[in-house]
Design a protein around this motif. Sequence first.
Motif, PDB file in Angstrom:
ATOM      1  N   PHE A   8       1.230   8.847  -3.364  1.00 40.58           N
ATOM      2  CA  PHE A   8       1.302   7.768  -2.375  1.00 40.58           C
ATOM      3  C   PHE A   8       1.210   8.340  -0.963  1.00 40.58           C
ATOM      4  O   PHE A   8       2.207   8.437  -0.248  1.00 40.58           O
ATOM      5  N   ASP A  52       0.213   8.347   3.109  1.00 40.40           N
ATOM      6  CA  ASP A  52       0.113   7.335   4.151  1.00 40.40           C
ATOM      7  C   ASP A  52      -1.319   6.820   4.224  1.00 40.40           C
ATOM      8  O   ASP A  52      -2.274   7.540   3.933  1.00 40.40           O
ATOM      9  N   MET A  78      -2.956   4.512   2.495  1.00 38.81           N
ATOM     10  CA  MET A  78      -3.719   4.205   1.289  1.00 38.81           C
ATOM     11  C   MET A  78      -3.839   2.697   1.022  1.00 38.81           C
ATOM     12  O   MET A  78      -4.506   2.288   0.082  1.00 38.81           O
ATOM     13  N   THR A  79      -3.190   1.856   1.854  1.00 37.10           N
ATOM     14  CA  THR A  79      -3.180   0.429   1.538  1.00 37.10           C
ATOM     15  C   THR A  79      -4.584  -0.214   1.514  1.00 37.10           C
ATOM     16  O   THR A  79      -4.819  -1.096   0.691  1.00 37.10           O
ATOM     17  N   SER A  99       3.591   3.079   1.350  1.00 42.20           N
ATOM     18  CA  SER A  99       2.448   2.911   0.451  1.00 42.20           C
ATOM     19  C   SER A  99       2.894   2.368  -0.898  1.00 42.20           C
ATOM     20  O   SER A  99       2.211   1.534  -1.507  1.00 42.20           O
ATOM     21  N   ASP A 143       4.060   2.168   7.991  1.00 39.66           N
ATOM     22  CA  ASP A 143       2.838   2.954   7.981  1.00 39.66           C
ATOM     23  C   ASP A 143       1.897   2.331   9.002  1.00 39.66           C
ATOM     24  O   ASP A 143       1.435   1.202   8.822  1.00 39.66           O
ATOM     25  N   ALA A 190      -1.238   0.719   7.716  1.00 50.12           N
ATOM     26  CA  ALA A 190      -1.115  -0.252   6.629  1.00 50.12           C
ATOM     27  C   ALA A 190      -1.698  -1.602   7.023  1.00 50.12           C
ATOM     28  O   ALA A 190      -1.731  -1.976   8.199  1.00 50.12           O
TER      29      ALA A 190
END
Length: 445
Positions: free
Chosen positions: A213, A215, A217-218, A250, A291, A294
Motif C-alpha cells: 500500500f 502512497d 495508489m488510489t 491507501s 494522502d 488521494a
Amino acid sequence: MKKFLKFQFIAIIAFFVSCTNNDESAPVFPDGSTESLNVWVQDSMKRYYYWADQMPAKPDYHLPAKDFFKSLLSPQDRFSFIVNTQDSSTYPRSIRNMYGFDYTVIQLTSGEVVTVIKLVLTNSPAFNAGLERGMIITKINGKAVTAANAETITSSMKDQTVIDLKVGSWKNGAVADEKDVTVYYGYSLEQPLLSKIFNENGKKTGYLYIYDFPDGMTPMLNQKFAEFKAAGVQELILDLRYNYGGSVSSAAALCALIPSGISASSPFIIFKGNKNGGEVKRTFGQQISYDPKALDFNVLHANSLGLNKLYVLTSNSTASAAEIVVNNLKPYLQVVQIGDVTLGKDMAGFVVEDKRKPKKISWQIHPVIYKVFNANGTGEYSNGISPQFKVNEYTQLPLLPLGDPGESLISEALTNVYLKQVHSESYHKTKILYQSDVPFAAKGK
C-alpha cells in the motif's frame, strides 16, 4: 527498505523532535557525541513510544546508537527500528528487498524437504534473472537447503551482493530441468496491481492481488474497481497474502471501494497511543485525505462494488495496513478469510527525525506509536488474525501463478464462492518448515 506502517499525522510537529533534553535528571553530553545522540533517542521515545512507561530509567548512554535503541524497547515490541540515513548498512535487510523474491522450505507428505520460490517481484533482480514463482531451489551458493540450515543460509545472503542458485521445475513429483541462476543485489520497481475476472455458474468474481500500500495508489485502485463495476462483478477475492502494508490512507481508500452503506463520515480507524498520544479517531474521508495524492472519498465510492461479503487471502506475511483492511472492514460486511494466520502487526508509527536546517542528527527512529482498532473498537491481534478457512498454498506443487483460478488459495475461495465444501484439512498435508520472510525483519536483523 520496506516501509514501516505509515501513519500520516495532522501536524508537522509530529515529524520533528527537538534535540533539546527536557529531562533535568538526564546527563548533558557534548553535541555530536554518541551519548548526546542517545539522549535525543531517549527523549523522542519518551514522547512517542507506545511502551514509553516500560523504558529503563537509567539506560547506558555510552552504548552504540543501535544497541542503545534496542535497550529501550519493550519485550512485546517486534517492529520498532532505527536507521542512520548516511549508512545504508543500518537499514533493515531482507531477501525480498535486496533481490526481489522469497521462498519457503516445506516437507511433503512423503517426508521429502524442498525449497519453493513463492514470490518473485515484477522487474526485480530475481525477475530479470529468470526466477519464477513455483521454481524449486536445490542449492544456494553451492549448499543444499535443509530445514536445519535455511535460516543460516538466508542470513548469509543478506551480507552479500550476489547469490548463485541452482533451480529447477517440479514435474511428476520430482525436480527436473535444473539450471544455475545468478541474482545480483538491486532495487525492485513499484509493483503493479494484478486483477482478473472469473466467470462460473453465471456469476462474475473479481480477483485483485495487492502487493503493498504505497502512497498515491488510489487512482490505480479506482481504475481497477471501475473496471470491475463495468464488468458486473458480483463477488471479490482480495489477495493480500504477501502484503507487508504501507500507507493507512491507501488501505482506507481500498476499503471505501468494497462495501455498501458507508459514507465519508463513517468511522474507519481508532489509534490508541501512550499518555502523550492519547486516542485519535478517523473516518474514511479523514484517513483517505491524509494522502495528498488521494482521490476524494465520494469519487472513490462512486465505483464501490457495494458488496456484503468479501473473500480475503492471507498468510504469515500479511501485515500492518493489510491487516487493517481485514480487521477494519468487519464492521461493514462479512469478511471470509482464507489461508493462514496473519503476522500480527496491530500497530502504527511515523518517522521521528531531526528536521532542523541544517540537520544535526542523521538518524531516523521508526517506533511503534499507536495500537490500531476498527470502528467497533476491535483490535489487539498481536498474535495474528486467524482465517475461517485454513488453507496451505503448498499442498499442490508446482505453485501456480498468482491469479490462476487453479492456484490453491484462489481455488478454495472460488469453491467457497460457489457454495461447495472447503476442505480445511488440506492445511495439514504439507508442513511449512521455514520462510525467508517470516518472522518479519523489522529490526534490521
